[in-house]
Scaffold this motif. Structure first.
Motif, PDB file in Angstrom:
ATOM      1  N   ALA A 419     -67.642 -97.817  96.023  1.00 35.15           N
ATOM      2  CA  ALA A 419     -68.701 -98.787  96.279  1.00 35.15           C
ATOM      3  C   ALA A 419     -69.971 -98.409  95.517  1.00 35.15           C
ATOM      4  N   VAL A 420     -70.615 -99.420  94.950  1.00 35.49           N
ATOM      5  CA  VAL A 420     -71.890 -99.227  94.268  1.00 35.49           C
ATOM      6  C   VAL A 420     -73.013 -99.441  95.277  1.00 35.49           C
ATOM      7  N   PHE A 463     -86.226 -89.777  99.340  1.00 34.52           N
ATOM      8  CA  PHE A 463     -84.813 -89.590  99.677  1.00 34.52           C
ATOM      9  C   PHE A 463     -83.914 -90.329  98.694  1.00 34.52           C
ATOM     10  N   MET A 464     -84.242 -91.588  98.401  1.00 32.67           N
ATOM     11  CA  MET A 464     -83.375 -92.390  97.527  1.00 32.67           C
ATOM     12  C   MET A 464     -83.396 -91.879  96.094  1.00 32.67           C
ATOM     13  N   GLN A 465     -84.544 -91.422  95.612  1.00 33.08           N
ATOM     14  CA  GLN A 465     -84.575 -90.888  94.256  1.00 33.08           C
ATOM     15  C   GLN A 465     -83.722 -89.612  94.161  1.00 33.08           C
ATOM     16  N   SER A 466     -83.795 -88.785  95.189  1.00 32.06           N
ATOM     17  CA  SER A 466     -82.982 -87.574  95.212  1.00 32.06           C
ATOM     18  C   SER A 466     -81.494 -87.929  95.272  1.00 32.06           C
ATOM     19  N   ALA A 467     -81.147 -88.920  96.108  1.00 31.86           N
ATOM     20  CA  ALA A 467     -79.744 -89.342  96.229  1.00 31.86           C
ATOM     21  C   ALA A 467     -79.236 -89.904  94.904  1.00 31.86           C
ATOM     22  N   ALA A 468     -80.077 -90.642  94.191  1.00 34.23           N
ATOM     23  CA  ALA A 468     -79.666 -91.221  92.907  1.00 34.23           C
ATOM     24  C   ALA A 468     -79.430 -90.139  91.865  1.00 34.23           C
ATOM     25  N   ARG A 470     -78.303 -87.172  92.566  1.00 37.96           N
ATOM     26  CA  ARG A 470     -77.047 -86.512  92.922  1.00 37.96           C
ATOM     27  C   ARG A 470     -75.835 -87.372  92.602  1.00 37.96           C
ATOM     28  N   ARG A 471     -75.980 -88.712  92.738  1.00 39.70           N
ATOM     29  CA  ARG A 471     -74.837 -89.613  92.532  1.00 39.70           C
ATOM     30  C   ARG A 471     -75.187 -90.717  91.530  1.00 39.70           C
ATOM     31  N   PRO A 472     -75.498 -90.360  90.292  1.00 41.44           N
ATOM     32  CA  PRO A 472     -75.842 -91.395  89.313  1.00 41.44           C
ATOM     33  C   PRO A 472     -74.676 -92.326  89.005  1.00 41.44           C
ATOM     34  N   ASP A 473     -73.454 -91.886  89.334  1.00 43.42           N
ATOM     35  CA  ASP A 473     -72.283 -92.730  89.110  1.00 43.42           C
ATOM     36  C   ASP A 473     -72.175 -93.850  90.121  1.00 43.42           C
ATOM     37  N   ARG A 474     -72.842 -93.708  91.264  1.00 42.57           N
ATOM     38  CA  ARG A 474     -72.688 -94.691  92.342  1.00 42.57           C
ATOM     39  C   ARG A 474     -73.993 -95.351  92.768  1.00 42.57           C
ATOM     40  N   ILE A 475     -75.134 -94.794  92.454  1.00 41.33           N
ATOM     41  CA  ILE A 475     -76.410 -95.370  92.880  1.00 41.33           C
ATOM     42  C   ILE A 475     -77.166 -95.866  91.657  1.00 41.33           C
TER      43      ILE A 475
END
Length: 555
Positions: A419-420, A463-468, A470-475
Motif C-alpha cells: 500500500a502507498v 513524525f511524517m517526515q521521519s517516516a518518509a 525510513r520508507r521512501p518506497d511507500r510514503i
C-alpha cells in the motif's frame, strides 16, 4: 372462611406496578418472591432481567433472560434485552445474534430494525447494517427515523443511490423534523448541489430557528440573496443566545472573513473555539501526547512476517494522511478521476478496529500496536478490507483519507506492504489557520487552541517526515502548493508507485461524480483555479501564540 391466595398473574401485576412506579428495590423483592413459588415462570424471569439491566447488573440481567427462554418464554422483548445485556458485557457478536432473533420474532417492529442496524454499523459491519435498513425502509416507508438512518449510513459508505431517496423520504415522512432537512442539506452539499443544500438548510431553520448548526452550514452556501439572513446570523452571534454556541460564532466568522472584516472575524473564531475547547476538555494535550508516544515507539511489528502479503484480487488501500486541511480531499478527488482508483472518503475503521483490539489486550494506542499478535493482525486486516469492499466501485485501489491514520502507520506497513501512503503536506501556518477556522463536528480538540495546534502540527510533520525517510518506497509527500501549480509533476510519483499511467482527467477534480464527504466539497468542485492558497497573512497579528510555536522566521 379463609381468604384465597393471590394468583400468579395477580402477584406479577403487583410487582410490575412497583417496577413501573420506579420502586426497584421492592419490585425486585416481589419478583424474587414470585420465583420462589413459581420458579419456572419465564415471564417473571424476564421482568427481573429488565430490572437488573436498569440497575446495570448486566450479568444478572443476561442470566435472567436466559432462564426466561429456558422456561419457554421466548419473545422479541426477551431476545432484545439479552442483546442489550450482551452488548454491555462486551459480547458484540452474541448481541447481534440475539437482536437478529428478536427481529425474526417481531419483524414489524421498526425499533428492533434500528437497534440491530445501529449495532451492526457500530461493529464495522456496514454492509449488514445497510441490508437491514434497506429492508426496513421498504417495510416502514413512512417512518422517517428508518429513512434517516438509512440515508446517513448510505452517505457514510458513499452510496448516493441509496442515500438520496432515503433522505427525501425522511423529509416527506417527518417534514416537521428540522434535523431531517439538515441531513438532506448536508448530503446535497456533498453532492455539490449548492442550491438544493441552501434550500434544505433554510427549511430546517423555518422549523427551528434555534438550530445553530444550520446557520454554520448555511454560511458556506449563502450568496447575495441572503443579506437579511447574514444579518440575522451576525445579530444572533452577538447576542446572549450565542453564549454556548460554537456554530453561531464560526458562521459569523465565515461571513465576516468574506467581507474582509478580519478583527471581528477572528474574535468570533476565538469565542467559538473557546466553547469547543471547553466541550472537548483536555483532549488537545492528549492528541499531542499520542503523536509523541508514537514517535518514540517501535517502528515495526514483530508479527509482520506472519501477516504481510501483497494483495492480489482484494481492493488495495491508498492512504492519505497528515494534518487536516492540507488538501487531502483535493488529492483524493484528483486521484479518483483515474479509472483504477475509487474515492473511499474518511474511513474510520482501521483506526477504530485497531484501538478496540489494543483496548481488549490492555495495550496503549498508538504506542503498543507492534505488540499485537499475528492472529490479531489477521483479524484486523480482514475487518478493514470489509470496509473497503463496500466503498469499492470497480477500481483496484480505494483511497482512505482519514488524516489521523498516520497514527496507524506501523500497522499499515505490516498489514498492507504494497500500500502507498500519501503524506498531504501544506505550509504549517496555512494548515493550522485553516484548522482553526473550521468547525470540526467530530472533535479535533487540538484545533481549538492556537498553542496546542502549533505543537500538534509540528509533532505530526516531524513524525511524517521521519517516516518518509525510513520508507521512501511507500510514503510519498504531496505538497499542497505544488499540487495546485503543477498537478502532473506532483502526482506522477504517486502513480509510479501504484504502477499506473498518468491520466489527464486527474487535472479536473471538479468533474468528479458522486459524493465528496468532507467540508472541502465545495472548494474541490470549484476547480483548481478557485482553490484557496494563502489567507493567514491577514490575521498574523492575532496568531502570535501559533507563530511562536511554529518558530517561523518572521515571528
Amino acid at each position: 372462611m379463609s381468604e384465597s391466595r393471590p394468583t400468579l398473574s395477580e402477584r406479577r401485576a403487583d410487582a410490575l406496578a412497583l417496577h413501573r412506579e420506579g420502586d426497584l428495590l421492592r419490585a425486585e423483592q416481589a419478583y424474587r418472591a414470585i420465583l420462589e413459588t413459581w420458579p419456572a415462570d419465564g415471564e417473571t424471569w424476564h421482568y427481573l432481567g429488565v430490572l437488573c439491566g436498569q440497575l446495570e447488573r448486566h450479568r444478572h440481567a443476561l442470566e435472567c433472560c436466559v432462564r426466561a427462554v429456558g422456561h419457554g418464554y421466548v419473545t422479541a422483548a426477551v431476545k432484545s434485552n439479552m442483546g442489550q445485556a450482551l452488548l454491555a458485557l462486551g459480547e458484540t457478536g452474541q448481541a447481534i445474534t440475539a437482536l437478529r432473533e428478536s427481529l425474526a420474532l417481531e419483524p414489524d417492529n421498526a425499533d428492533l430494525s434500528l437497534q440491530l442496524a445501529d449495532l451492526l454499523a457500530g461493529d464495522g459491519q456496514e454492509a449488514g447494517a445497510i441490508a437491514v435498513l434497506s429492508e426496513a425502509a421498504e417495510r416502514f416507508a413512512n417512518d422517517d427515523r428508518v429513512q434517516a438512518s438509512l440515508g446517513e449510513l448510505a452517505a457514510r459508505v458513499l452510496r448516493p443511490d441509496l442515500a438520496e431517496p432515503a433522505f427525501r423520504r425522511a423529509c416527506e415522512g417527518g417534514g416537521a423534523v428540522p434535523e431531517n432537512w439538515l441531513n438532506l442539506g448536508s448530503f446535497l452539499l456533498m453532492k455539490g448541489e449548492r442550491e438544493g443544500a441552501r434550500e434544505a438548510y433554510r427549511r430546517a431553520l423555518i422549523l427551528d430557528g434555534s438550530l445553530d448548526q444550520a446557520y454554520w452550514y448555511l454560511s458556506q452556501v449563502m450568496d447575495e440573496r441572503d443579506e437579511a439572513l447574514a444579518g440575522r446570523i451576525l445579530d444572533r452571534a452577538d447576542s446572549p443566545e450565542s453564549r454556548d454556541s460554537a456554530a453561531l460564532h464560526f458562521a459569523a466568522a465565515h461571513l465576516l472573513h468574506r467581507r474582509a472584516e478580519h478583527g471581528p472575524a477572528f474574535e468570533h473564531l476565538r469565542r467559538g473555539n473557546r466553547i469547543r475547547h471547553a466541550e472537548l476538555g483536555n483532549r488537545a494535550a492528549a492528541d499531542v501526547d499520542a503523536v509523541l508516544r508514537l514517535s518514540g515507539a517501535s517502528a515495526g511489528h514483530a508479527a509482520a512476517s506472519a501477516v504481510a502479503a501483497p494483495l492480489a484480487e482484494e481492493p488495495v488501500p491508498l492512504f492519505i494522511v497528515g494534518l487536516p486541511r492540507t488538501g487531502s480531499t483535493l488529492i483524493e478527488q484528483m486521484l479518483a478521476r483515474h479509472p483504477a482508483i475509487d474515492a473511499g472518503g474518511e474511513n474510520v475503521w482501521l483506526q477504530r478496529h485497531l484501538r478496540n483490539l489494543l483496548r481488549e489486550r490492555r495495550l496503549g494506542f498508538p504506542e503498543d500496536q507492534a505488540r499485537l499478535s499475528a492472529a490479531d493482525l489477521t483479524t484486523l486486516r480482514e475487518r478493514y478490507l470489509d470496509s473497503l469492499r463496500i466503498r469499492q466501485r470497480g477500481g483496484r485501489f480505494v483511497t482512505d483519507k482519514l488524516p489521523a491514520n498516520f497514527l496507524c502507520l506501523p500497522t499499515i506497513h505490516c498489514l498492507f506492504p504494497d500500500a502507498v501512503v500519501i503524506h498531504a503536506r501544506r505550509d504549517l501556518l496555512e494548515a493550522c489557520w485553516s484548522c482553526y477556522r473550521h468547525l470540526f463536528t467530530g472533535g479535533q480538540a487540538f484545533t481549538c487552541d492556537l498553542e496546542q495546534l502549533g505543537r500538534y502540527a509540528l509533532a505530526v510533520d516531524s513524525f511524517m517526515q521521519s517516516a518518509a525517510r525510513r520508507r521512501p518506497d511507500r510514503i510519498v509527500t504531496v505538497e499542497y502548493d505544488g499540487l495546485i501549480a503543477d498537478p502532473r509533476a506532483v502526482l506522477v510519483p504517486v502513480f509510479d508507485r501504484l504502477g499506473l499511467e498518468w491520466d489527464e482527467a486527474c487535472r479536473s477534480p471538479e468533474a468528479a461524480a458522486g459524493m465528496i464527504q468532507t467540508a472541502s466539497a465545495l472548494q474541490v468542485r470549484e476547480g483548481l483555479d478557485a482553490t484557496p492558497r494563502r489567507s493567514a497573512e491577514a490575521y498574523l497579528r492575532f496568531l502570535e501564540p501559533l507563530v511562536q510555536q511554529l518558530d517561523r522566521p518572521d515571528a
